[in-house]
Motif scaffolding. Sequence first.
Motif, short mmCIF file in Angstrom:
data_model
loop_
_atom_site.label_atom_id
_atom_site.label_comp_id
_atom_site.label_asym_id
_atom_site.label_seq_id
_atom_site.Cartn_x
_atom_site.Cartn_y
_atom_site.Cartn_z
N PHE A 1 0.80 -1.22 0.00
CA PHE A 1 0.00 0.00 0.00
C PHE A 1 0.84 1.27 0.00
O PHE A 1 0.55 2.22 -0.70
N ASN A 2 1.85 1.31 0.85
CA ASN A 2 2.74 2.47 0.93
C ASN A 2 4.01 2.03 1.64
O ASN A 2 4.14 0.88 2.04
N GLU A 3 4.93 2.96 1.83
CA GLU A 3 6.23 2.60 2.40
C GLU A 3 6.24 2.54 3.92
O GLU A 3 7.28 2.22 4.52
N THR A 4 5.11 2.79 4.59
CA THR A 4 5.09 2.74 6.05
C THR A 4 4.16 1.67 6.62
O THR A 4 4.18 1.44 7.82
N THR A 5 3.35 1.05 5.78
CA THR A 5 2.43 0.01 6.27
C THR A 5 2.95 -1.36 5.87
O THR A 5 2.86 -1.76 4.71
N LEU A 6 3.50 -2.04 6.86
CA LEU A 6 4.05 -3.38 6.64
C LEU A 6 2.91 -4.40 6.74
O LEU A 6 2.17 -4.41 7.73
N VAL A 7 2.78 -5.24 5.72
CA VAL A 7 1.68 -6.20 5.64
C VAL A 7 2.24 -7.62 5.71
O VAL A 7 3.19 -7.95 5.01
N PHE A 8 1.61 -8.43 6.56
CA PHE A 8 1.98 -9.84 6.69
C PHE A 8 0.85 -10.68 6.12
O PHE A 8 -0.32 -10.43 6.40
N LYS A 9 1.23 -11.67 5.32
CA LYS A 9 0.26 -12.54 4.67
C LYS A 9 0.63 -14.00 4.91
O LYS A 9 1.80 -14.34 5.06
N VAL A 10 -0.41 -14.84 4.89
CA VAL A 10 -0.21 -16.28 4.84
C VAL A 10 -1.09 -16.77 3.70
O VAL A 10 -2.26 -16.39 3.60
N GLY A 11 -0.51 -17.58 2.81
CA GLY A 11 -1.26 -18.05 1.66
C GLY A 11 -1.79 -16.90 0.82
O GLY A 11 -2.87 -16.98 0.26
N ASP A 12 -1.05 -15.82 0.74
CA ASP A 12 -1.39 -14.63 -0.03
C ASP A 12 -2.61 -13.87 0.51
O ASP A 12 -3.21 -13.08 -0.19
N LYS A 13 -2.99 -14.13 1.77
CA LYS A 13 -4.08 -13.40 2.42
C LYS A 13 -3.55 -12.66 3.64
O LYS A 13 -2.81 -13.23 4.44
N MET A 14 -3.94 -11.41 3.77
CA MET A 14 -3.46 -10.58 4.87
C MET A 14 -3.99 -11.08 6.22
O MET A 14 -5.16 -11.44 6.32
N PHE A 15 -3.11 -11.07 7.22
CA PHE A 15 -3.57 -11.33 8.58
C PHE A 15 -3.13 -10.23 9.55
O PHE A 15 -3.64 -10.14 10.66
N LEU A 16 -2.21 -9.36 9.12
CA LEU A 16 -1.76 -8.27 10.00
C LEU A 16 -1.18 -7.14 9.16
O LEU A 16 -0.43 -7.40 8.21
N LEU A 17 -1.56 -5.93 9.51
CA LEU A 17 -1.00 -4.72 8.90
C LEU A 17 -0.47 -3.86 10.03
O LEU A 17 -1.15 -3.65 11.03
N MET A 18 0.76 -3.37 9.87
CA MET A 18 1.38 -2.59 10.95
C MET A 18 1.89 -1.26 10.40
O MET A 18 2.67 -1.23 9.45
N ASP A 19 1.43 -0.18 11.01
CA ASP A 19 1.88 1.16 10.64
C ASP A 19 3.19 1.44 11.38
O ASP A 19 3.19 1.63 12.60
N LEU A 20 4.27 1.46 10.65
CA LEU A 20 5.59 1.61 11.26
C LEU A 20 5.85 3.01 11.80
O LEU A 20 6.79 3.21 12.57
N GLU A 21 5.02 3.98 11.43
CA GLU A 21 5.23 5.35 11.91
C GLU A 21 4.32 5.73 13.06
O GLU A 21 4.48 6.80 13.63
N SER A 22 3.37 4.89 13.41
CA SER A 22 2.43 5.27 14.48
C SER A 22 3.12 5.24 15.84
O SER A 22 3.93 4.38 16.13
N GLN A 23 2.78 6.22 16.64
CA GLN A 23 3.25 6.31 18.01
C GLN A 23 2.06 6.57 18.90
O GLN A 23 1.43 7.61 18.73
N PRO A 24 1.67 5.70 19.78
CA PRO A 24 2.28 4.40 20.03
C PRO A 24 2.05 3.43 18.87
O PRO A 24 1.19 3.67 18.03
N LEU A 25 2.81 2.36 18.87
CA LEU A 25 2.74 1.38 17.81
C LEU A 25 1.33 0.78 17.72
O LEU A 25 0.73 0.42 18.73
N LYS A 26 0.82 0.68 16.48
CA LYS A 26 -0.50 0.10 16.23
C LYS A 26 -0.40 -0.90 15.09
O LYS A 26 0.43 -0.74 14.19
#
Length: 117
Positions: free
Chosen positions: A22-47
């Motif tokens: 999506f962009n350079e700050t939202t790290l996306v984790f997938k299993v079987g090509d389906k998303m299970f977690l998205l993490m905003d690396l710039e959010s404070q506190p971490l979300k």
Amino acid sequence: MLAEEIREYCLAKKGVTEGFPFNETTLVFKVGDKMFLLMDLESQPLKFSAKADPEWSEDLREQYHQITGAYHMNKTHWNTISVDGLKPDFVLELIDHSYDLVFKSLTRRVKEEILKN
């Protein structure tokens, strides 16, 4: 918890890939090509956003002010979790639950391929 701890935990699971679709700050984790977690690396506190059973989501949102319906996602199935003030074991439980929900939704062939590797 730190973003790197969550990243390492996710990548230790079978069949998980990571990327920035999506962009350079939202790290996306997938299993079987389906998303299970998205993490905003710039959010404070971490979300991060993770899937959850709809009934459990309601309970979580009532019990924890750090857990809300996920922005830009189906709020019935996705929560945004602010890790600030949550116990690390509980955060990992939320990640496990999301991974398990998505893994269960995969086709038998994809699941077998992931478990084989």
